[in-house]
Design an enzyme around this catalytic site. Structure first.
Site, PDB file in Angstrom:
ATOM      1  N   LYS A   1      41.359  44.510  51.580  1.00  9.32           N
ATOM      2  CA  LYS A   1      42.392  43.574  51.135  1.00  9.32           C
ATOM      3  C   LYS A   1      43.778  43.978  51.628  1.00  9.32           C
ATOM      4  O   LYS A   1      44.016  45.095  52.082  1.00  9.32           O
ATOM      5  CB  LYS A   1      42.339  43.422  49.618  1.00  9.32           C
ATOM      6  CG  LYS A   1      41.112  42.616  49.191  1.00  9.32           C
ATOM      7  CD  LYS A   1      41.228  42.074  47.796  1.00  9.32           C
ATOM      8  CE  LYS A   1      40.116  41.054  47.537  1.00  9.32           C
ATOM      9  NZ  LYS A   1      40.127  40.547  46.159  1.00  9.32           N
TER      10      LYS A   1
ATOM     11  N   ARG B   1      32.793  45.372  45.117  1.00  7.71           N
ATOM     12  CA  ARG B   1      32.501  44.277  46.053  1.00  7.71           C
ATOM     13  C   ARG B   1      33.017  44.696  47.420  1.00  7.71           C
ATOM     14  O   ARG B   1      34.224  44.799  47.636  1.00  7.71           O
ATOM     15  CB  ARG B   1      33.182  42.996  45.567  1.00  7.71           C
ATOM     16  CG  ARG B   1      32.875  41.744  46.377  1.00  7.71           C
ATOM     17  CD  ARG B   1      33.548  40.535  45.743  1.00  7.71           C
ATOM     18  NE  ARG B   1      33.234  39.292  46.439  1.00  7.71           N
ATOM     19  CZ  ARG B   1      33.930  38.804  47.459  1.00  7.71           C
ATOM     20  NH1 ARG B   1      34.999  39.461  47.909  1.00  7.71           N
ATOM     21  NH2 ARG B   1      33.584  37.660  48.026  1.00  7.71           N
TER      22      ARG B   1
END
Length: 310
Positions: free
Chosen positions: A238, A272
């Site tokens: 991210k 995740r």
């Protein structure tokens, strides 16, 4: 084989109902950290950039993740961020054949990453067992569907309407506000008939949050975990990692593992991730450090005679 003789220095927040049956698999989240693989059948996902947009590529990626030790595969057909309109019919065309193909060939847990009830319903019928809603129950119908089908429901913190920009998000205390939001959505879901033992939570790293917010959530992940339900750390590749270290998307693998491990040490029970083999190894080692699993082998300095150099 020796077992841990005492608690680790990490005090994991307790979980209510840690033992879960999700799809064909059973989990005891008081003793394990699950790895959720990411398969985005989108041409414009923030990291994959269409790598698994093709049907065969998506199916192969999901099955490869399962073979590499992923406990769970998250299949999505629309990215979270704003972009070109994707109709429900097109989203179904993208995700439904992947769900069906993977369900017919593996017992891996399958979740569908969607904010649409009709998409979730079709995918559950095809073999998915989890609804991964990144919009925080913007549509309460997703909770009603989970209640009716027995599916596990992932509730994620985000502020904006689905696929809507949210400029310069402001929080007085991002962690406290995320906790309050998640608790209120848990109450909503339970009120709509979802058993609490079928709910998993996600604080939503980077979703309507800037890098400072996502770092704060990471270092205080134990406050998320203290809600008492299994929580997801969705940190892989991210932008908060890239901005923290000035790294392009293609060079964030090590930073992703560091952030996921930090969250796991503070109570995250699902990570995740894009890189499944390395993530599985990192989480198995994290479990060993926490004393949740014994070593696979116990040979080093266990002999009655001194070891001889090779």
């Amino acid at each position: 084989m020796s077992t841990p003789t005492g608690p680790s220095g990490f005090s994991l927040p307790p979980l209510r109902n840690p033992v879960r049956t999700i799809g064909a698999r059973s989990f005891d989240f008081s003793k394990q950290i699950a790895v959720m693989a990411i398969v985005n059948r989108t041409p414009d996902s923030f990291f994959d950039r269409g790598r698994t947009f093709g049907l065969k590529s998506a199916i192969d990626a999901a099955l490869a993740a399962a073979a590499s030790g992923a406990d769970w595969v998250d299949i999505g057909g629309v990215k979270f961020a704003p972009g070109p309109e994707v109709s429900a019919a097109e989203e179904l065309d993208r995700v439904l054949p992947v769900v069906g193909a993977v369900a017919s060939r593996s017992d891996v847990v399958i979740s569908v990453d969607t904010f649409r009830t009709e998409v979730a319903q079709a995918c559950i019928a095809a073999g998915a067992s989890v609804i991964n809603d990144t919009t925080g129950l913007h549509d309460p119908g997703l909770a009603e569907l989970a209640a009716a089908t027995g599916a596990t429901l992932v509730i994620t913190h985000s502020r904006a309407r689905p696929r809507t920009a949210y400029a310069r998000p402001q929080y007085d205390d991002v962690v406290k506000e995320v906790v309050y939001f998640l608790q209120s959505r848990i109450e909503m879901a339970v009120g709509l008939g979802v058993p609490e033992q079928n709910i998993i939570i996600d604080p939503g790293h980077d979703l309507n949050k800037n890098t400072l917010h996502s770092l704060e959530i990471t270092r205080r992940f134990d406050e998320i975990a203290r809600i008492g339900l299994p929580s997801i750390a969705a940190v892989s590749n991210k932008d908060f990692l890239g901005e923290s270290l000035d790294l392009p998307r293609t060079e964030r693998a090590d930073a992703s593992l560091a952030a996921a491990t930090a969250c796991a040490l503070l109570g995250a029970r699902v990570v995740r991730m894009h890189d499944v083999p390395r993530s599985v190894q990192a989480m198995r080692m994290t479990e060993a450090i926490l004393g949740l699993r014994p070593p696979a082998l116990l040979r080093h300095n266990m002999s009655d005679v001194n070891e001889q150099p090779a």
